[in-house]
Design a protein around this motif. Structure first.
Motif, PDB file in Angstrom:
ATOM      1  N   VAL A 507       0.861  -1.185   0.000  1.00 15.32           N
ATOM      2  CA  VAL A 507       0.000   0.000   0.000  1.00 15.32           C
ATOM      3  C   VAL A 507       0.895   1.231   0.000  1.00 15.32           C
ATOM      4  O   VAL A 507       1.795   1.360   0.834  1.00 15.32           O
ATOM      5  CB  VAL A 507      -0.944   0.016   1.217  1.00 15.32           C
ATOM      6  CG1 VAL A 507      -1.779   1.305   1.215  1.00 15.32           C
ATOM      7  CG2 VAL A 507      -1.855  -1.204   1.208  1.00 15.32           C
ATOM      8  N   LEU A 508       0.634   2.143  -0.929  1.00 13.46           N
ATOM      9  CA  LEU A 508       1.435   3.356  -1.081  1.00 13.46           C
ATOM     10  C   LEU A 508       0.556   4.576  -0.840  1.00 13.46           C
ATOM     11  O   LEU A 508      -0.504   4.716  -1.471  1.00 13.46           O
ATOM     12  CB  LEU A 508       2.043   3.419  -2.489  1.00 13.46           C
ATOM     13  CG  LEU A 508       2.858   2.195  -2.930  1.00 13.46           C
ATOM     14  CD1 LEU A 508       3.242   2.332  -4.396  1.00 13.46           C
ATOM     15  CD2 LEU A 508       4.098   2.034  -2.067  1.00 13.46           C
ATOM     16  N   ASP A 509       0.980   5.453   0.060  1.00 16.32           N
ATOM     17  CA  ASP A 509       0.220   6.661   0.394  1.00 16.32           C
ATOM     18  C   ASP A 509       0.934   7.905  -0.136  1.00 16.32           C
ATOM     19  O   ASP A 509       2.162   8.011  -0.034  1.00 16.32           O
ATOM     20  CB  ASP A 509       0.058   6.782   1.917  1.00 16.32           C
ATOM     21  CG  ASP A 509      -0.710   5.614   2.504  1.00 16.32           C
ATOM     22  OD1 ASP A 509      -1.734   5.233   1.925  1.00 16.32           O
ATOM     23  OD2 ASP A 509      -0.260   5.074   3.548  1.00 16.32           O
ATOM     24  N   TYR A 510       0.147   8.852  -0.668  1.00 16.15           N
ATOM     25  CA  TYR A 510       0.712  10.080  -1.230  1.00 16.15           C
ATOM     26  C   TYR A 510      -0.154  11.278  -0.857  1.00 16.15           C
ATOM     27  O   TYR A 510      -1.309  11.129  -0.439  1.00 16.15           O
ATOM     28  CB  TYR A 510       0.824   9.974  -2.756  1.00 16.15           C
ATOM     29  CG  TYR A 510       1.859   8.973  -3.203  1.00 16.15           C
ATOM     30  CD1 TYR A 510       3.200   9.324  -3.286  1.00 16.15           C
ATOM     31  CD2 TYR A 510       1.495   7.664  -3.520  1.00 16.15           C
ATOM     32  CE1 TYR A 510       4.160   8.389  -3.682  1.00 16.15           C
ATOM     33  CE2 TYR A 510       2.440   6.735  -3.914  1.00 16.15           C
ATOM     34  CZ  TYR A 510       3.770   7.099  -3.983  1.00 16.15           C
ATOM     35  OH  TYR A 510       4.720   6.187  -4.358  1.00 16.15           O
ATOM     36  N   THR A 511       0.405  12.458  -1.032  1.00 15.64           N
ATOM     37  CA  THR A 511      -0.380  13.678  -0.864  1.00 15.64           C
ATOM     38  C   THR A 511      -1.370  13.794  -2.017  1.00 15.64           C
ATOM     39  O   THR A 511      -1.248  13.098  -3.039  1.00 15.64           O
ATOM     40  CB  THR A 511       0.523  14.910  -0.839  1.00 15.64           C
ATOM     41  OG1 THR A 511       1.164  15.038  -2.120  1.00 15.64           O
ATOM     42  CG2 THR A 511       1.584  14.810   0.252  1.00 15.64           C
ATOM     43  N   THR A 512      -2.322  14.681  -1.860  1.00 16.76           N
ATOM     44  CA  THR A 512      -3.340  14.834  -2.907  1.00 16.76           C
ATOM     45  C   THR A 512      -2.719  15.241  -4.236  1.00 16.76           C
ATOM     46  O   THR A 512      -3.070  14.693  -5.293  1.00 16.76           O
ATOM     47  CB  THR A 512      -4.377  15.888  -2.472  1.00 16.76           C
ATOM     48  OG1 THR A 512      -4.990  15.462  -1.251  1.00 16.76           O
ATOM     49  CG2 THR A 512      -5.445  16.074  -3.537  1.00 16.76           C
ATOM     50  N   SER A 513      -1.779  16.204  -4.202  1.00 11.19           N
ATOM     51  CA  SER A 513      -1.170  16.674  -5.455  1.00 11.19           C
ATOM     52  C   SER A 513      -0.378  15.561  -6.119  1.00 11.19           C
ATOM     53  O   SER A 513      -0.451  15.384  -7.342  1.00 11.19           O
ATOM     54  CB  SER A 513      -0.271  17.888  -5.184  1.00 11.19           C
ATOM     55  OG  SER A 513       0.745  17.562  -4.251  1.00 11.19           O
ATOM     56  N   ASP A 514       0.389  14.792  -5.328  1.00 13.08           N
ATOM     57  CA  ASP A 514       1.161  13.691  -5.905  1.00 13.08           C
ATOM     58  C   ASP A 514       0.231  12.592  -6.427  1.00 13.08           C
ATOM     59  O   ASP A 514       0.471  12.008  -7.495  1.00 13.08           O
ATOM     60  CB  ASP A 514       2.113  13.107  -4.860  1.00 13.08           C
ATOM     61  CG  ASP A 514       3.291  14.014  -4.559  1.00 13.08           C
ATOM     62  OD1 ASP A 514       3.488  14.977  -5.322  1.00 13.08           O
ATOM     63  OD2 ASP A 514       4.006  13.762  -3.579  1.00 13.08           O
ATOM     64  N   PHE A 515      -0.828  12.322  -5.700  1.00 16.50           N
ATOM     65  CA  PHE A 515      -1.780  11.294  -6.115  1.00 16.50           C
ATOM     66  C   PHE A 515      -2.385  11.628  -7.479  1.00 16.50           C
ATOM     67  O   PHE A 515      -2.490  10.762  -8.358  1.00 16.50           O
ATOM     68  CB  PHE A 515      -2.878  11.152  -5.056  1.00 16.50           C
ATOM     69  CG  PHE A 515      -3.963  10.186  -5.421  1.00 16.50           C
ATOM     70  CD1 PHE A 515      -3.806   8.830  -5.194  1.00 16.50           C
ATOM     71  CD2 PHE A 515      -5.156  10.624  -5.988  1.00 16.50           C
ATOM     72  CE1 PHE A 515      -4.807   7.919  -5.531  1.00 16.50           C
ATOM     73  CE2 PHE A 515      -6.163   9.739  -6.331  1.00 16.50           C
ATOM     74  CZ  PHE A 515      -5.991   8.378  -6.098  1.00 16.50           C
ATOM     75  N   LEU A 516      -2.787  12.880  -7.657  1.00 14.27           N
ATOM     76  CA  LEU A 516      -3.390  13.290  -8.929  1.00 14.27           C
ATOM     77  C   LEU A 516      -2.400  13.170 -10.079  1.00 14.27           C
ATOM     78  O   LEU A 516      -2.764  12.779 -11.194  1.00 14.27           O
ATOM     79  CB  LEU A 516      -3.910  14.725  -8.811  1.00 14.27           C
ATOM     80  CG  LEU A 516      -5.076  14.929  -7.832  1.00 14.27           C
ATOM     81  CD1 LEU A 516      -5.391  16.408  -7.689  1.00 14.27           C
ATOM     82  CD2 LEU A 516      -6.298  14.147  -8.295  1.00 14.27           C
ATOM     83  N   LEU A 517      -1.146  13.524  -9.820  1.00 13.46           N
ATOM     84  CA  LEU A 517      -0.135  13.418 -10.867  1.00 13.46           C
ATOM     85  C   LEU A 517       0.118  11.959 -11.228  1.00 13.46           C
ATOM     86  O   LEU A 517       0.240  11.608 -12.404  1.00 13.46           O
ATOM     87  CB  LEU A 517       1.166  14.083 -10.408  1.00 13.46           C
ATOM     88  CG  LEU A 517       2.332  14.032 -11.387  1.00 13.46           C
ATOM     89  CD1 LEU A 517       1.965  14.705 -12.702  1.00 13.46           C
ATOM     90  CD2 LEU A 517       3.569  14.696 -10.782  1.00 13.46           C
ATOM     91  N   ILE A 518       0.166  11.094 -10.223  1.00 14.52           N
ATOM     92  CA  ILE A 518       0.389   9.662 -10.488  1.00 14.52           C
ATOM     93  C   ILE A 518      -0.773   9.089 -11.285  1.00 14.52           C
ATOM     94  O   ILE A 518      -0.575   8.259 -12.184  1.00 14.52           O
ATOM     95  CB  ILE A 518       0.588   8.901  -9.165  1.00 14.52           C
ATOM     96  CG1 ILE A 518       1.863   9.378  -8.467  1.00 14.52           C
ATOM     97  CG2 ILE A 518       0.668   7.393  -9.411  1.00 14.52           C
ATOM     98  CD1 ILE A 518       2.007   8.887  -7.041  1.00 14.52           C
ATOM     99  N   MET A 519      -1.976   9.522 -10.985  1.00 16.97           N
ATOM    100  CA  MET A 519      -3.140   9.041 -11.731  1.00 16.97           C
ATOM    101  C   MET A 519      -2.997   9.338 -13.218  1.00 16.97           C
ATOM    102  O   MET A 519      -3.378   8.519 -14.062  1.00 16.97           O
ATOM    103  CB  MET A 519      -4.413   9.689 -11.184  1.00 16.97           C
ATOM    104  CG  MET A 519      -4.863   9.169  -9.824  1.00 16.97           C
ATOM    105  SD  MET A 519      -5.409   7.449  -9.865  1.00 16.97           S
ATOM    106  CE  MET A 519      -6.885   7.571 -10.880  1.00 16.97           C
TER     107      MET A 519
END
Length: 650
Positions: A507-519
């Protein structure tokens, strides 16, 4: 108070001073404009003299066509030029200067005296601060002489933005060097405060110009490249991977005789080396590009150093291929003794004692860096300092070129007294096994790589090997990195559906900004076999991974790959695969201080020739270095170095 509603035409002198802000940024800009005019006038000799880094005097003398007496004053008018006559000429520019702004801009911020002759009676004209002073007949030889004195004396605000005299002189030298490289058929000289800093022969020999600028030993490590297609052609010289510098400023692109800056083409030069360059190191290169002028727009920037090229991708591919093919024909094992030469003082007295180091700058990039005071005493004679005297290549000594180019660096002993372990020091049977290996028939196999016979190991880090003619030291970590890299590069490029299920999902957790970029980048990760599933808010879950992942490093590998995406939003699939292959090869390579037995060492050496590039690890470090029999005999004084003097031998 100025009436902002009143529209009025600017006085000519003020308009020229504004124009000078674009064309004449600093003394180096004046030198560039005047020398380019001299080259356009078909000169075969151009002499540049400066005093006080060009602020006191800039003098450019040429033997070109000259200017007719009735046209001299016209040359000082804005937008006056002999190089274009109609609109279509703008789209097929064949000269270096054509905007008609150099002389009026320069004369508006300095005192200018121009002497010129077309072969008959000459003409002398004087301007002060943009105002015409006088014109008279003079006895002048064919050509033109322009003297610019007291630059920026009437625009003191401009002086505040100039750098130190050291930096300004280095920028002038950079300009002269680039122009000399662009036109080896023109004999150049450059003198500062009475000291000659550069002289070229004008014989059209680019290698001689390179030697005058970089030094003979540096140029001996440069090789020619050439390629041609119907619409374009390239030629020039590039350095072997062992000869690098810390910035891209040593890459010179010359387009139809004009030095230009173009990042994609500079990148193409670097890409041609692949992984043969160390990370953070760059080659020395001079690339001449011949292209139909109709395919180039040089009117993009006032200094005309930034251009648009309609065939840019094709040209970049051509440059990369030419370098790649050239390197494929070269034996790239560095000579182990090349860095052990006696330092030679090459510091010039032309700079003040506080001379600072000059770093690379986006605008007016220096071709060479000027050393600080603390660096100057330890410089070797191939350090590229623009301000040093090249006695061996200047003046009457130009004839020594061929002999100097063939000189070898002085060899000195480099071995310590401890740390060498023969392969048979722990088991006599291993020695017998190695001694029974068949005799090597030739130094180099079909791949161009030596057929190495293992002898022993040093400090659990370096392997000692031999051929009938040479001895080699092999960095075992770098060697296995290279072998692993080529394996993983192939594996990553051929992503299959074969996946290894994880017993415990990651399980990998990220900030909202990083999560959106990874998506946004999920398709890129999927192309490498990394499948992320959204798992709650701002989290991903990974249930499987590619088979080529190293056991125990799955989570770390995936995190590192995602970090690359977060740090480089524009990363391509090719670059992503390259970075991943390098990371995996390093993680699985033999580390230093790891002792190998003879079978392991011999197996490692046997796999090297199978590599596409066995000379460098993926980070560009050398895999092995060579000692010739002659090098070793010199070390033990069995033969004398022919370059040493009797006094040194005694």
């Amino acid at each position: 108070m100025v009436n902002l509603k009143q529209i009025h035409e600017l006085p000519p002198i003020l308009a020229n001073q504004i124009s000078a802000g674009e064309v004449v940024e600093r003394p180096a800009s004046v030198v560039k404009e005047l020398v380019e005019n001299a080259i356009d006038a078909h000169s075969t000799q151009v002499d540049v003299t400066v005093e006080n880094a060009g602020l006191k005097l800039i003098k450019v003398v040429d033997d070109g066509d000259g200017i007719d007496a009735d046209q001299v004053q016209t040359a000082f008018l804005r937008h006056a030029t002999s190089k274009i006559t109609e609109q279509r000429d703008l789209f097929r520019v064949r000269t270096l200067g054509f905007r008609g702004e150099a002389l009026p801009s320069i004369s508006s911020v300095a005192d200018v005296v121009l002497k010129t002759s077309t072969g008959a009676m000459g003409t002398e004209v004087t301007y002060k601060g943009g105002k015409f002073v006088s014109q008279s007949a003079s006895e002048s030889r064919k050509g033109t002489t322009v003297e610019v004195r007291s630059l920026f004396y009437n625009t003191p605000a401009r002086l505040k933005y100039l750098s130190s005299p050291n930096t300004e002189l280095a920028k002038i030298s950079d300009i002269v060097n680039r122009l000399a490289l662009s036109h080896p058929e023109v004999a150049f000289s450059f003198t500062s405060n009475g000291r000659e800093l550069l002289r070229t022969s004008g014989r059209g020999d680019l290698l001689q110009v390179l030697g005058a600028i970089y030094g003979v030993k540096t140029v001996s490590k440069m090789v020619p490249i050439q390629s041609e297609e119907p619409d374009l052609a390239i030629n020039g010289f590039v350095s072997l991977p062992e000869l690098t510098r810390a910035s891209r400023n040593y890459i010179s692109l010359i387009l139809n005789g004009r030095f230009v800056r173009n990042y994609p083409l500079t990148r193409a030069v670097i890409d041609g080396y692949g992984s043969k360059l160390m990370i953070g190191r760059f080659p020395i290169a001079v690339i001449n590009i011949k292209l139909d002028p109709a395919l180039v727009d040089v009117n993009v920037h006032p200094t005309k150093q930034e251009v648009r090229i309609s065939e840019e991708p094709k040209l970049g591919h051509m440059i990369s291929n030419a370098i790649r093919q050239m390197l494929a024909t070269k034996q790239l094992i560095p000579d182990a003794t090349r860095d052990f030469k006696k330092p030679v003082s090459s510091r010039s007295n032309d700079y003040p004692s506080e001379s600072p180091a000059i770093s690379a700058q986006p605008q007016g990039q220096p071709l060479f860096e000027v050393p600080s005071e603390t660096e100057g005493s330890n410089l070797a004679d191939d350090d590229p300092i623009v301000i040093k005297q090249r006695d061996d290549l200047n003046g009457p000594r130009v004839a020594k070129w061929d002999r100097l180019l063939a000189e070898e660096p002085t060899s000195v002993p480099i071995f310590g007294e401890t740390g060498f372990r023969l392969a048979d020091d722990s088991n006599p049977a291993k020695a017998a096994e190695i001694q029974s290996q068949p005799e090597q028939q030739d130094l180099v196999g079909e791949s161009g790589f030596p057929n190495l016979r293992y002898i022993g190991q040093i400090h659990g880090t370096y392997l000692v090997a031999e051929t009938p003619e040479n001895m080699y030291l092999v960095d075992q970590h770098a060697a296995q990195e290279r072998i692993n890299y080529e394996h993983y590069r192939k594996a990553i490029g051929e992503v299959s559906d074969d996946q290894q299920k994880l017993l415990v999902p990651i399980v990998l957790d990220y900030t909202t900004s990083d999560f959106l970029l990874i998506m946004e980048k999920l398709p890129l990760l999927q192309k490498l076999g990394i499948h992320l599933e959204q798992f709650g808010q701002n989290s991903f879950i990974v249930r499987e991974h590619p088979m080529w992942f190293k056991a125990g490093q799955e989570e770390a590998t995936i995190k590192e790959m995602i970090d690359w995406i977060l740090n480089d939003h524009k990363i391509s699939v090719a670059a992503f695969r390259e970075k991943t292959a390098i990371m995996m090869s390093c993680k699985r390579a033999i580390k230093a201080n790891h002792h190998l037995d003879s079978r392991q060492a011999s197996a490692l050496l046997a796999r090297l020739p199978e590599c596409e590039n066995p000379y460098n690890c993926p980070h560009g470090r050398p895999v092995l270095v060579k000692f010739t029999n002659e090098d070793i005999e010199k070390m033990f004084k069995r033969i004398q170095d022919p370059h040493r003097t009797d006094e040194e031998i005694i």
